[in-house]
Design a protein around this motif. Structure first.
Motif, short mmCIF file in Angstrom:
data_model
loop_
_atom_site.label_atom_id
_atom_site.label_comp_id
_atom_site.label_asym_id
_atom_site.label_seq_id
_atom_site.Cartn_x
_atom_site.Cartn_y
_atom_site.Cartn_z
N LEU A 113 -14.09 41.28 26.37
CA LEU A 113 -12.65 40.34 27.20
C LEU A 113 -13.21 40.24 28.10
N ARG A 114 -12.99 39.32 28.66
CA ARG A 114 -13.40 39.01 30.43
C ARG A 114 -12.14 39.06 31.10
N THR A 115 -11.99 39.59 31.68
CA THR A 115 -10.14 39.63 32.98
C THR A 115 -10.66 38.91 34.04
N ARG A 116 -9.35 38.57 34.52
CA ARG A 116 -9.47 38.42 36.66
C ARG A 116 -8.22 38.00 36.70
N ARG A 117 -7.95 38.91 37.73
CA ARG A 117 -6.45 38.42 37.95
C ARG A 117 -6.65 38.11 39.66
N VAL A 118 -5.76 37.08 40.19
CA VAL A 118 -5.28 36.91 41.75
C VAL A 118 -4.71 36.87 42.11
N GLU A 119 -4.24 38.04 43.72
CA GLU A 119 -2.92 38.12 43.84
C GLU A 119 -2.91 37.79 45.54
N VAL A 120 -1.96 36.30 45.70
CA VAL A 120 -1.58 36.10 47.39
C VAL A 120 -0.11 35.60 47.42
N PRO A 121 -0.19 37.01 49.04
CA PRO A 121 0.91 36.51 49.02
C PRO A 121 1.26 35.00 50.43
N VAL A 122 2.49 34.62 49.77
CA VAL A 122 2.53 33.20 50.80
C VAL A 122 4.09 32.53 50.37
N ASP A 123 4.68 31.41 51.14
CA ASP A 123 5.57 30.86 51.40
C ASP A 123 6.63 30.75 50.36
N ARG A 124 7.73 30.06 50.18
CA ARG A 124 8.45 29.06 49.63
C ARG A 124 7.61 27.64 48.72
N SER A 125 7.32 27.71 49.29
CA SER A 125 6.15 26.14 49.43
C SER A 125 4.69 26.43 48.95
N GLY A 126 4.54 27.73 48.94
CA GLY A 126 2.67 27.96 48.10
C GLY A 126 1.68 28.71 49.92
N GLY A 127 2.28 28.08 50.40
CA GLY A 127 1.44 28.16 51.49
C GLY A 127 0.67 29.48 51.99
N ALA A 128 -0.26 29.94 52.01
CA ALA A 128 -0.57 31.75 52.26
C ALA A 128 -0.26 31.97 53.39
N LEU A 129 0.46 33.34 53.59
CA LEU A 129 0.94 34.11 54.74
C LEU A 129 -0.69 34.67 54.54
N PRO A 174 -4.41 37.40 52.70
CA PRO A 174 -5.74 37.03 52.08
C PRO A 174 -5.30 37.02 50.98
N ALA A 175 -6.18 36.96 49.92
CA ALA A 175 -6.08 37.17 48.21
C ALA A 175 -6.54 38.16 48.09
N ARG A 176 -6.35 38.80 47.05
CA ARG A 176 -6.97 40.15 47.03
C ARG A 176 -7.39 39.95 44.95
N LEU A 177 -8.40 40.02 44.68
CA LEU A 177 -9.75 39.97 43.42
C LEU A 177 -9.67 41.12 42.55
N ILE A 178 -9.39 41.18 41.48
CA ILE A 178 -9.70 41.62 40.93
C ILE A 178 -10.40 41.51 40.12
N GLU A 179 -12.02 42.48 39.67
CA GLU A 179 -12.31 41.58 38.48
C GLU A 179 -12.88 42.96 38.22
N PRO A 180 -13.74 42.57 37.20
CA PRO A 180 -14.35 43.84 36.21
C PRO A 180 -15.37 43.98 37.03
N SER A 181 -16.35 44.01 38.17
CA SER A 181 -17.35 44.33 39.42
C SER A 181 -16.17 44.67 40.80
#
Length: 360
Positions: A95-111, A113-120
């Motif tokens: 399997l190849r997995t990847r997850r990204v998490e970002v805090p945003v407002d109700r219209s999707g604007g970033a509040l 940093p992005a957190r990237l979770i990958e096998p590396s």
């Protein structure tokens, strides 16, 4: 749902969404305002909340699933994008997995940093405040492009933090979308998660499917179409590999006929190489992309060492020598597990991420 891109469209202090005419107008002289009047803030479409699950297809082959989630507590939300792909056996399986998490407002604007979770490993990537993470670009554009006017937004690539421009024009239930230089077709109603997303240049499609699961078996690699120029004569490169030189027409003189039994090009190549070894010839398997007469496809063929050079032979296409255009990503001889593992890494690096590019 993924992230190519280029420069931001709007000023950081401006509204999240605007038409190109608004964006290009620059700073206009403000109209007189009564001292007692309070200007209304620009309207910013609210995004749908919940989880949308998508089946992922590559070259028409089902390869995995993606979950896009937006959870809110008051004005603050958290967006996440998680993909799980079953790899072809030729790329090592698994399997190849990847997850990204970002805090945003109700219209999707970033509040934040992005957190990237990958096998590396796990890392963070700073995003421009208020820019829409590319994983939400299609959702935000669907909310904004309710009429025939072209809508654009500021976006950002979660992996690099690079500012992007994302735009869409609605054509009925479909949106014609560009995210950076990537063109997409998105089927979505305003205020809802997209039903379908197509990335033609990558041969990738996402289809909304609440019951989507990982394929039970490794997806097919050989024979899967790879996007490329309509005229095969224009094919120049694939995944950083230049087009193979054409062999001399007489390069395969005296070699076994280019035919062998087997259900796929992999088995046919192995059978032909076994016959070549019986004839005292040194041979190896080649993998990459080849033109089958109608499309560019993932493919395997043989190479045999004759007269101080490697000559390509294609038992599946019945070609001796094998004709182009074709692009050899890797080769390995029988028993060379190191070279075979390296071939798997090369396939994995290019699978679903590259197209045959044009240039003469």
């Amino acid at each position: 749902m993924r992230g190519p891109g280029l420069a931001a469209l709007l000023l950081a202090a401006g509204p999240l969404l605007a038409t190109p005419a608004q964006a290009s107008a620059g700073a206009a002289t403000p109209a007189p305002v009564s001292p007692t009047a309070t200007p209304a803030p620009p309207a910013r479409p609210m995004l749908p909340t919940g989880t949308a699950r998508y089946a992922m297809f590559l070259g028409g082959e089902r390869v995995g699933l993606v979950e896009l989630t937006l959870r809110c507590d008051g004005p603050a939300c958290r967006a996440s994008w998680e993909s799980r792909q079953r790899l072809p056996a030729e790329a090592g399986g698994g399997l190849r997995t990847r997850r990204v998490e970002v805090p945003v407002d109700r219209s999707g604007g970033a509040l934040g940093p992005a957190r990237l979770i990958e096998p590396s490993g796990t890392r963070e990537s700073a995003l421009p405040k208020g820019a829409v993470p590319v994983m939400l670009a299609e959702v935000a554009l669907a909310a904004a492009a309710s009429g025939p006017a072209r809508a654009c937004l500021r976006a950002a690539d979660e992996r690099t933090g690079m500012a992007l421009q994302a735009c869409a024009v609605r054509r009925g239930e479909w949106l014609e979308v560009t995210v950076g230089r990537e063109r997409e077709r998105v089927r979505a109603a305003a205020g809802a998660f997209p039903v379908e997303v197509e990335l033609p240049a990558q041969g990738v499609r996402f289809r909304l499917d609440g019951a989507a699961e990982l394929p039970a078996a490794a997806p097919r690699l050989f024979g899967v179409k790879v996007p490329g120029p309509e005229d095969a004569r224009d094919a120049a490169a694939f995944c950083g590999t230049r087009r193979d030189p054409e062999p001399r027409p007489d390069a395969a003189a005296g070699l076994p006929a280019p035919a062998a039994p087997g259900p796929t090009c992999r088995e046919q190549t192995a059978a032909w190489l076994a016959r070549a070894r019986e004839a005292g010839l040194a041979g190896r398997t080649a993998v990459g992309v080849a033109f089958d007469g109608g499309d560019h496809v993932w493919h395997a063929w043989a190479e045999v060492h004759v007269g101080g050079r490697w000559v390509p032979i294609d038992p599946a296409f019945r070609q001796a020598p094998a004709r182009g255009p074709r692009f050899t990503l890797a080769t390995w001889a029988d028993g060379d597990e190191g070279a075979r593992a390296e071939a798997g890494r090369r396939i994995l690096a290019c699978w679903g991420r590259a197209a045959v590019t044009a240039g003469r």
